[in-house]
Motif scaffolding. Structure first.
Motif, PDB file in Angstrom:
ATOM      1  N   VAL A 226       0.689  -0.983   0.032  1.00 13.82           N
ATOM      2  CA  VAL A 226       0.001  -0.001  -0.179  1.00 13.82           C
ATOM      3  C   VAL A 226       0.796   1.326  -0.227  1.00 13.82           C
ATOM      4  N   ASP A 227       0.666   1.977  -0.831  1.00 16.85           N
ATOM      5  CA  ASP A 227       1.748   3.151  -1.001  1.00 16.85           C
ATOM      6  C   ASP A 227       1.469   4.210   0.045  1.00 16.85           C
ATOM      7  N   GLN A 228       2.218   5.096  -0.080  1.00 16.75           N
ATOM      8  CA  GLN A 228       2.222   6.314   0.814  1.00 16.75           C
ATOM      9  C   GLN A 228       1.062   7.311   0.966  1.00 16.75           C
ATOM     10  N   PHE A 229       0.377   7.056  -0.315  1.00 17.54           N
ATOM     11  CA  PHE A 229      -0.999   7.889  -0.508  1.00 17.54           C
ATOM     12  C   PHE A 229      -2.253   6.842  -0.286  1.00 17.54           C
ATOM     13  N   GLY A 230      -1.948   5.452   0.376  1.00 20.44           N
ATOM     14  CA  GLY A 230      -2.983   4.786   0.741  1.00 20.44           C
ATOM     15  C   GLY A 230      -3.662   3.738  -0.408  1.00 20.44           C
ATOM     16  N   ILE A 231      -3.052   3.709  -1.452  1.00 20.28           N
ATOM     17  CA  ILE A 231      -3.263   2.957  -2.590  1.00 20.28           C
ATOM     18  C   ILE A 231      -2.741   1.667  -2.622  1.00 20.28           C
ATOM     19  N   PRO A 232      -3.446   0.404  -2.748  1.00 19.78           N
ATOM     20  CA  PRO A 232      -2.723  -0.775  -2.812  1.00 19.78           C
ATOM     21  C   PRO A 232      -2.497  -1.321  -4.199  1.00 19.78           C
ATOM     22  N   TRP A 233      -1.228  -1.803  -4.163  1.00 20.02           N
ATOM     23  CA  TRP A 233      -0.440  -2.107  -5.519  1.00 20.02           C
ATOM     24  C   TRP A 233      -0.027  -3.459  -5.477  1.00 20.02           C
ATOM     25  N   MET A 234      -0.275  -4.204  -6.652  1.00 22.36           N
ATOM     26  CA  MET A 234       0.708  -5.448  -6.905  1.00 22.36           C
ATOM     27  C   MET A 234       1.634  -5.177  -8.119  1.00 22.36           C
TER      28      MET A 234
END
Length: 137
Positions: free
Chosen positions: A121-129
């Motif tokens: 989860v990036d520093q902006f709150g978005i989950p990534w794979m």
């Protein structure tokens, strides 16, 4: 038909998209603030610089985004933005950049289906794979 993710941020959309531009090579195609809206669309003074609508491209793929008004913002859950990257070294670099200042939920590592795979989860709150598929996958 085209399907594109639309991401809602908690007041930090502009910073997030500029970060993706820097670390992922995204191109900001559009970024409209509430200040640019017609006067008939009133907005709180502290919200004028917030993003009403934005569009970025990553290798030709489109992601759209905006700042969500505080009373409507919900922490993102139940999805992740998935990047498929051919080169594992590039995939790991992108993963580390996305994870910086965020939270790693699965470290970037080889798996039975991938030369490298990680979740954060990036520093902006978005989950990534980030996925570097194995041959034949």
């Amino acid at each position: 038909m085209q399907v594109n993710p639309y991401l809602f941020y908690n007041g930090n959309c502009e910073a997030a998209l500029k970060y993706y531009e820097k670390v992922l090579g995204a191109k900001i195609e559009a970024m409209l603030t509430h200040e640019q809206a017609p006067e008939s669309m009133p907005v709180a003074p502290d919200w004028k610089k917030k993003i009403m609508h934005a569009k970025i491209t990553l290798d030709g793929e489109i992601i759209m985004a905006s700042d969500s008004p505080p009373e409507y913002f919900h922490k993102p859950q139940g999805f992740a933005v998935s990047l498929t990257v051919e080169d594992p070294a590039d995939g790991e670099r992108k993963f580390k950049a996305l994870a910086e200042g965020g939270t790693v939920t699965m470290a970037f590592t080889p798996t039975f289906w991938a030369k490298g795979f990680g979740m954060c989860v990036d520093q902006f709150g978005i989950p990534w794979m980030v996925n570097c598929p194995a041959e034949g996958m």
